[in-house]
Design an enzyme around this catalytic site. Structure first.
Site, PDB file in Angstrom:
ATOM      1  CB  SER A 134      -4.060  -0.864  15.374  1.00 51.05           C
ATOM      2  OG  SER A 134      -4.901  -0.035  14.589  1.00 51.05           O
ATOM      3  CB  CYS A 145      -4.323   3.827  -0.118  1.00 48.16           C
ATOM      4  SG  CYS A 145      -4.727   3.756   1.637  1.00 48.16           S
ATOM      5  CB  CYS A 152      -0.899   0.005   1.226  1.00 47.54           C
ATOM      6  SG  CYS A 152      -2.178   1.271   1.146  1.00 47.54           S
ATOM      7  CB  CYS A 184      -1.538   5.064   3.321  1.00 49.70           C
ATOM      8  SG  CYS A 184      -1.467   3.543   4.253  1.00 49.70           S
ATOM      9  CE  LYS A 231      -7.270  -1.046   4.638  1.00 43.98           C
ATOM     10  NZ  LYS A 231      -5.972  -0.687   4.043  1.00 43.98           N
ATOM     11  CE  LYS A 273      -6.825  -3.321   7.964  1.00 45.50           C
ATOM     12  NZ  LYS A 273      -5.838  -2.658   7.188  1.00 45.50           N
ATOM     13  CD  GLU A 280     -14.489  -4.260  -3.245  1.00 48.12           C
ATOM     14  OE1 GLU A 280     -13.583  -4.897  -3.823  1.00 48.12           O
ATOM     15  OE2 GLU A 280     -14.560  -3.023  -3.276  1.00 48.12           O
ATOM     16  NE  ARG A 329      -5.928   5.232   8.876  1.00 53.78           N
ATOM     17  CZ  ARG A 329      -7.159   5.482   8.457  1.00 53.78           C
ATOM     18  NH1 ARG A 329      -7.763   6.577   8.852  1.00 53.78           N
ATOM     19  NH2 ARG A 329      -7.769   4.624   7.668  1.00 53.78           N
ATOM     20  CE1 TYR A 335      -0.159  -4.657  14.352  1.00 59.27           C
ATOM     21  CE2 TYR A 335      -2.537  -4.628  14.683  1.00 59.27           C
ATOM     22  CZ  TYR A 335      -1.429  -4.308  13.930  1.00 59.27           C
ATOM     23  OH  TYR A 335      -1.591  -3.635  12.739  1.00 59.27           O
TER      24      TYR A 335
HETATM   25  C1  PBG Z   1      -3.071   0.385   4.770  1.00 58.35           C
HETATM   26  C2  PBG Z   1      -3.350  -0.395   6.008  1.00 58.35           C
HETATM   27  C3  PBG Z   1      -4.013   0.040   7.161  1.00 58.35           C
HETATM   28  C4  PBG Z   1      -4.001  -1.029   8.048  1.00 58.35           C
HETATM   29  C5  PBG Z   1      -3.310  -2.066   7.433  1.00 58.35           C
HETATM   30  N1  PBG Z   1      -2.939  -1.652   6.168  1.00 58.35           N
HETATM   31  C6  PBG Z   1      -4.577   1.339   7.557  1.00 58.35           C
HETATM   32  C7  PBG Z   1      -5.551   2.069   6.755  1.00 58.35           C
HETATM   33  O1  PBG Z   1      -6.158   1.572   5.821  1.00 58.35           O
HETATM   34  O2  PBG Z   1      -5.693   3.234   7.088  1.00 58.35           O
HETATM   35  C8  PBG Z   1      -4.602  -1.027   9.413  1.00 58.35           C
HETATM   36  C9  PBG Z   1      -4.152  -2.106  10.310  1.00 58.35           C
HETATM   37  C10 PBG Z   1      -4.493  -1.906  11.724  1.00 58.35           C
HETATM   38  O3  PBG Z   1      -5.247  -0.992  12.119  1.00 58.35           O
HETATM   39  O4  PBG Z   1      -4.003  -2.700  12.523  1.00 58.35           O
HETATM   40  N2  PBG Z   1      -1.721   0.334   4.434  1.00 58.35           N
END
Ligand code: PBG
Length: 334
Positions: free
Chosen positions: A282, A130, A120, A122, A203, A256, A241, A213, A321
């Site tokens: 997270s 992204c 990705c 971002c 997602k 996710k 999707e 983030r 995690y």
């Molecule tokens: C994008 C990405 C995100 C997460 C994993 N890959 C963040 C987003 O889409 O803003 C989030 C993972 C998490 O919150 O543990 N690269």
């Protein structure tokens, strides 16, 4: 009064009875451990909203990966946080980019664990979105070209550094339409037909990514991700999707976040026979940690109950995690 002959509580009276009829068994085999890598040496910077997680330079990362491997965890997922960000995410495609360096080092020093690379932009863009921007909007097709290029370079770098071809699995997470097909073509053309794709298929535009983030320094500088990530209110759309990603060649499809979307995991399980991953993100991690720190929840039990629920819903793979903590506990119980 009517007393039924069948009394389910008979089978719950002790742990051995419960073991006999337990339907869902969480295993270390189900777990993937996400990690954050930064440039430099000797860096191990705590991520405050994710206790026990760090931004690590490659030297520390290797120790962490080794620990995961020793605990029997089959795979790590890597996020790279580059020194410099720019409009076009150039840091993501560089052969000596942070992810590429980390993958090479792991393949070299801890070969016996799968390395999944998050794909990705971002973390690499100055604006934190992204993909490529055009007129203030994320440009889908220009992003596809960038994504294909990154997949190829990551896989190429890894293959050069190790006997086994490529990063073991690439995981595109940008939610760009058509990205799976573009990346599959890119990988195949470069000779990486055997590199699987784990697609972040469903997602959602979720507030539960908040702590991530901070960890990945990837908060959008303006706007939000609702133009490309999914509306939390939708379920049929997740099925569309996931179906598209499977048609485009995804080997693993992902839902996710996990806990607020157990119904989506279950639906995906019922509608598709593809391997399904769920990302225990997270914010889900942070909620449990915070409540446990306050003494409001038994953190260990909340962790195991959550992970078991995600598996029960239908996930084959859980990105979490909690992976090392859960693995240790499972080891003790075995
Ligand atoms: C994008 C990405 C995100 C997460 C994993 N890959 C963040 C987003 O889409 O803003 C989030 C993972 C998490 O919150 O543990 N690269």
């Amino acid at each position: 009064m009517f007393f039924p002959a069948y009394r389910p509580r008979r089978m719950r009276r002790n742990e051995n009875l419960r073991r006999l009829i337990r339907e869902t068994k969480l295993s270390v085999d189900d777990l993937v451990h996400p990690l954050f890598v930064v440039p430099g040496k000797g860096v191990k910077k705590p991520i405050h909203s994710m206790p026990g997680n760090f931004q690590m330079s490659v030297d520390h990362l290797l120790k962490e990966v080794k620990q995961s491997k020793d605990l029997g965890i089959p795979a790590v997922l890597l996020f790279g946080i580059p020194d410099e960000k720019d409009e076009l995410a150039s840091g993501a495609v560089r052969k000596d980019g942070i992810i590429q360096q980390a993958v090479r080092a792991i393949k070299d020093r801890v070969p016996d664990i799968l390395v999944i690379t998050d794909l990705c932009f971002c973390e690499y863009t100055s604006h934190g979105h992204c993909g490529c921007l055009k007129d203030g909007d994320v440009d889908n097709d220009a992003t596809l070209e960038m994504l294909a290029e990154t997949a190829v370079s990551q896989a190429t770098e890894t293959a050069v550094s190790q006997a086994k071809a490529g990063a073991d699995i690439v995981a595109p997470s940008a939610m760009m339409d058509g990205q799976i097909e573009a990346i599959r073509d890119g990988l195949d053309e470069a000779g990486f037909e055997n590199t699987p794709i784990m697609a972040y298929s469903a997602k959602y535009a979720s507030c539960f990514y908040g702590p991530f983030r901070e960890a990945a320094e990837s908060a959008p500088q303006f706007g939000d991700r609702r133009g490309y990530q999914m509306d939390p209110a939708n379920s049929d759309e997740a099925v569309r999707e996931i179906g598209l990603d499977i048609e485009e060649g995804a080997d693993i499809v992902m839902v996710k976040p996990a806990l607020p979307y157990l119904d989506i995991i279950r639906r995906a399980r019922e509608e598709f026979d593809h391997p399904i991953a769920a990302y225990n993100v997270s914010g889900e991690f942070a909620m449990i940690k915070a409540a446990a720190q306050m003494g409001w929840l038994d953190g260990e039990r909340a962790m195991m109950e959550s992970l078991t629920a995600i598996k029960r819903a239908g996930a084959d793979i859980i990105l979490t995690y909690f992976a090392p903590e859960a693995a240790k506990l499972l080891q003790k119980q075995a």
